[in-house]
Write a protein that holds these residues in place. Sequence first.
Motif, mmCIF file in Angstrom:
data_model
loop_
_atom_site.group_PDB
_atom_site.id
_atom_site.type_symbol
_atom_site.label_atom_id
_atom_site.label_comp_id
_atom_site.label_asym_id
_atom_site.label_seq_id
_atom_site.Cartn_x
_atom_site.Cartn_y
_atom_site.Cartn_z
ATOM 1 N N LEU A 105 -9.092 -3.883 -13.724
ATOM 2 C CA LEU A 105 -8.001 -2.388 -13.659
ATOM 3 C C LEU A 105 -8.623 -1.391 -14.752
ATOM 4 C CD1 LEU A 105 -4.821 -4.124 -13.839
ATOM 5 C CD2 LEU A 105 -5.516 -2.659 -11.865
ATOM 6 N N ALA A 106 -8.503 -0.062 -14.263
ATOM 7 C CA ALA A 106 -8.628 0.927 -15.140
ATOM 8 C C ALA A 106 -7.587 1.085 -15.808
ATOM 9 C CB ALA A 106 -8.840 2.135 -14.110
ATOM 10 N N PRO A 107 -7.741 1.857 -16.974
ATOM 11 C CA PRO A 107 -6.637 2.068 -17.851
ATOM 12 C C PRO A 107 -5.464 2.586 -17.062
ATOM 13 C CG PRO A 107 -8.721 2.791 -19.038
ATOM 14 C CD PRO A 107 -9.100 2.479 -17.626
ATOM 15 N N PHE A 108 -4.377 2.217 -17.508
ATOM 16 C CA PHE A 108 -2.990 2.431 -16.704
ATOM 17 C C PHE A 108 -2.909 1.887 -15.426
ATOM 18 C CE2 PHE A 108 -4.040 6.068 -19.595
ATOM 19 C CZ PHE A 108 -2.804 5.856 -20.646
ATOM 20 N N GLY A 146 -6.046 -1.681 -21.664
ATOM 21 C CA GLY A 146 -5.893 -0.196 -21.315
ATOM 22 C C GLY A 146 -4.411 0.097 -20.804
ATOM 23 N N SER A 147 -3.392 -0.474 -21.582
ATOM 24 C CA SER A 147 -1.966 0.196 -21.199
ATOM 25 C C SER A 147 -1.675 -0.313 -19.612
ATOM 26 C CB SER A 147 -1.893 1.559 -21.586
ATOM 27 O OG SER A 147 -1.685 1.737 -22.892
ATOM 28 N N LEU A 148 -1.877 -1.451 -19.365
ATOM 29 C CA LEU A 148 -1.813 -1.803 -18.148
ATOM 30 C C LEU A 148 -0.320 -2.158 -17.778
ATOM 31 C CD1 LEU A 148 -4.693 -4.340 -17.829
ATOM 32 C CD2 LEU A 148 -4.699 -1.899 -17.287
ATOM 33 N N THR A 194 -17.548 0.272 -9.326
ATOM 34 C CA THR A 194 -16.544 1.626 -9.861
ATOM 35 C C THR A 194 -17.222 2.535 -10.835
ATOM 36 O OG1 THR A 194 -15.342 0.293 -11.181
ATOM 37 C CG2 THR A 194 -14.498 0.399 -9.031
ATOM 38 N N GLU A 195 -18.544 2.042 -11.249
ATOM 39 C CA GLU A 195 -19.326 2.691 -12.250
ATOM 40 C C GLU A 195 -18.699 2.469 -13.529
ATOM 41 O OE1 GLU A 195 -19.723 6.533 -10.954
ATOM 42 O OE2 GLU A 195 -21.472 6.207 -9.598
ATOM 43 N N GLY A 196 -18.113 1.265 -13.724
ATOM 44 C CA GLY A 196 -17.320 1.102 -14.953
ATOM 45 C C GLY A 196 -16.157 1.320 -15.378
ATOM 46 N N ARG A 197 -15.498 2.112 -14.059
ATOM 47 C CA ARG A 197 -14.170 2.647 -14.331
ATOM 48 C C ARG A 197 -13.128 1.618 -14.125
ATOM 49 N NH1 ARG A 197 -16.883 6.771 -11.425
ATOM 50 N NH2 ARG A 197 -15.814 5.851 -9.613
ATOM 51 N N GLY A 198 -13.317 0.416 -13.092
ATOM 52 C CA GLY A 198 -12.221 -0.406 -12.638
ATOM 53 C C GLY A 198 -11.487 0.372 -11.668
ATOM 54 N N VAL A 199 -10.448 -0.333 -11.061
ATOM 55 C CA VAL A 199 -9.791 -0.040 -9.789
ATOM 56 C C VAL A 199 -8.170 0.411 -10.360
ATOM 57 C CG1 VAL A 199 -10.967 -1.318 -8.222
ATOM 58 C CG2 VAL A 199 -9.063 -2.063 -9.398
ATOM 59 N N LYS A 200 -7.701 1.264 -9.406
ATOM 60 C CA LYS A 200 -6.215 1.883 -10.053
ATOM 61 C C LYS A 200 -5.312 0.734 -9.631
ATOM 62 C CE LYS A 200 -4.840 5.977 -9.406
ATOM 63 N NZ LYS A 200 -4.423 7.390 -8.681
ATOM 64 N N VAL A 201 -5.428 -0.166 -8.831
ATOM 65 C CA VAL A 201 -4.472 -1.100 -8.598
ATOM 66 C C VAL A 201 -5.191 -2.500 -7.964
ATOM 67 C CG1 VAL A 201 -3.772 -0.316 -6.385
ATOM 68 C CG2 VAL A 201 -2.183 -1.849 -7.114
ATOM 69 N N VAL A 202 -4.618 -3.582 -8.511
ATOM 70 C CA VAL A 202 -5.385 -4.907 -7.691
ATOM 71 C C VAL A 202 -4.046 -5.684 -7.122
ATOM 72 C CG1 VAL A 202 -6.168 -7.236 -8.150
ATOM 73 C CG2 VAL A 202 -6.959 -5.237 -9.601
ATOM 74 N N LEU A 206 0.711 -1.262 0.008
ATOM 75 C CA LEU A 206 0.138 -0.030 0.126
ATOM 76 C C LEU A 206 0.829 1.298 -0.049
ATOM 77 C CD1 LEU A 206 -2.661 -1.122 2.298
ATOM 78 C CD2 LEU A 206 -2.851 -0.770 0.069
ATOM 79 N N ARG A 207 2.302 1.080 0.447
ATOM 80 C CA ARG A 207 2.966 2.370 0.513
ATOM 81 C C ARG A 207 4.025 2.495 -0.433
ATOM 82 N NH1 ARG A 207 1.632 6.527 2.754
ATOM 83 N NH2 ARG A 207 3.329 7.162 4.455
ATOM 84 N N ARG A 208 4.499 1.434 -1.055
ATOM 85 C CA ARG A 208 5.650 1.211 -1.814
ATOM 86 C C ARG A 208 5.357 0.896 -3.255
ATOM 87 N NH1 ARG A 208 11.090 0.565 0.447
ATOM 88 N NH2 ARG A 208 10.870 1.898 2.683
ATOM 89 N N THR A 209 4.203 -0.363 -3.603
ATOM 90 C CA THR A 209 3.841 -0.710 -4.746
ATOM 91 C C THR A 209 2.585 0.000 -5.325
ATOM 92 O OG1 THR A 209 4.700 -2.972 -3.811
ATOM 93 C CG2 THR A 209 3.618 -2.878 -5.943
ATOM 94 N N LEU A 210 2.814 1.195 -6.075
ATOM 95 C CA LEU A 210 1.901 1.957 -6.380
ATOM 96 C C LEU A 210 1.555 2.192 -7.807
ATOM 97 C CD1 LEU A 210 2.928 4.884 -3.792
ATOM 98 C CD2 LEU A 210 1.221 3.148 -3.596
ATOM 99 N N PRO A 211 0.355 2.448 -8.157
ATOM 100 C CA PRO A 211 0.035 2.675 -9.643
ATOM 101 C C PRO A 211 0.629 4.050 -10.311
ATOM 102 C CG PRO A 211 -1.909 3.237 -8.580
ATOM 103 C CD PRO A 211 -0.895 2.489 -7.496
ATOM 104 N N GLN A 212 0.507 4.225 -11.412
ATOM 105 C CA GLN A 212 0.921 5.631 -11.941
ATOM 106 C C GLN A 212 0.047 6.656 -11.477
ATOM 107 O OE1 GLN A 212 -0.315 6.937 -16.097
ATOM 108 N NE2 GLN A 212 1.811 6.554 -16.621
ATOM 109 N N GLY A 213 1.061 7.643 -10.704
ATOM 110 C CA GLY A 213 0.341 8.692 -10.074
ATOM 111 C C GLY A 213 0.021 8.594 -8.391
ATOM 112 N N GLY A 214 0.547 7.349 -8.284
ATOM 113 C CA GLY A 214 0.328 6.938 -6.839
ATOM 114 C C GLY A 214 -1.229 6.735 -6.239
ATOM 115 N N LEU A 215 -1.405 6.708 -5.072
ATOM 116 C CA LEU A 215 -2.601 6.495 -4.528
ATOM 117 C C LEU A 215 -3.114 7.489 -3.548
ATOM 118 C CD1 LEU A 215 -2.687 2.828 -3.461
ATOM 119 C CD2 LEU A 215 -4.163 3.717 -5.140
ATOM 120 N N GLN A 216 -4.077 8.260 -3.694
ATOM 121 C CA GLN A 216 -4.526 9.174 -2.881
ATOM 122 C C GLN A 216 -5.852 9.034 -2.128
ATOM 123 O OE1 GLN A 216 -3.758 10.072 -6.195
ATOM 124 N NE2 GLN A 216 -1.725 10.625 -5.448
#
Length: 335
Positions: free
Chosen positions: A239-242, A267-269, A215-223, A138-148
């Motif tokens: 997953l959402a794109p990226f 989606g360029s995963l 997620t209303e069709g968007r998908g998640v930032k990270v699995v 959760l703190r070091r293995t992060l998607p593009q742009g990080g997690l907020q």
Amino acid sequence: MTSTWTSTEQVVCIKAPGGPEQMQLQAVETGMPGAGEVRVRHKACGLNYIDIYHRNGSYPLPMPAGLGMEGSGVVEAVGEGVMHLAVGDRVAYASPPPGAYATARVLPARSVCKLPDNIDFETGAAMMLKGLTAQYLLRRTLPQGGLQAGDTVLFHAAAGGVGLIACQWARALGLRLIGTAGSDEKCALALQAGAAHVINYRREPDFAARVRELTEGRGVKVVYDSVGADTWEGSLNSLAPFGLLASFGNASGVVPPLNLGQLAAKGSLYVTRPTLFTHLSTREASQAMADELFAMVSSGAIKIPVEQRYPLAEVVQAHRDMEARKTTGCSVLLV
């Protein structure tokens, strides 16, 4: 103590990979630590699925071998060059090589950390490998742009030892965690720990469709996926794109070979296969990660659920229970 001092310890050993019956409790002479090492008298030892991988040969070990990757206890001796520990210190660790299933052991001091006085030995033994795993995910293995705060993540096996800690940590970070589990009872545990939503994959095997709905069709930032073969395709489809798929275990079997074209089509995963011990490869990193974990536990933001306790001599039953998925939360061997 002198450099020739040894003692006879009870150690769980295997002579060949296989089932739980391969584990034997043996009397083994244990000596003093060498340079960069420490000797720990255990109070408790953690039980983890990686121990099963070592025992059954999924992660091969030179034979004969010990098992167990985390424990807590008291320092009995320190080797040359070890400056951060002293005899009598209360400590906990997650560290290779395997060998924590023992009354005492010698191991590298790099990943052995002082245990705060307000954290008991059972909690210390149960939380290091699982808690540090949740930390590096959760703190070091992060998607593009990080997690907020407000971002959505999917976490498989959310009622397991790592999962229940991750649910609490995600809640503390303001993340919206969707968890999966294999029964209504386990789903309830994940919700209590802080999951925003849970999916019982036995009743809803197409968990990716449910994730899209949530997620209303968007998908998640990270699995975050420790299940492996059974969830691989669905994880990609969640997953959402990226988005990032962090595959950190294979409880259901090894994932199939990856067709890179799938990542483009979906989606360029991104995909990664991280390990805890890469993150713990330096003394500084080990201490920084442990300090954050200790602070979260000491503050009460994370509670370590020790749900199963077994005497060291009952390690065979402990492994049978883990493989049958009869356990929830954390399990420890008591020494």
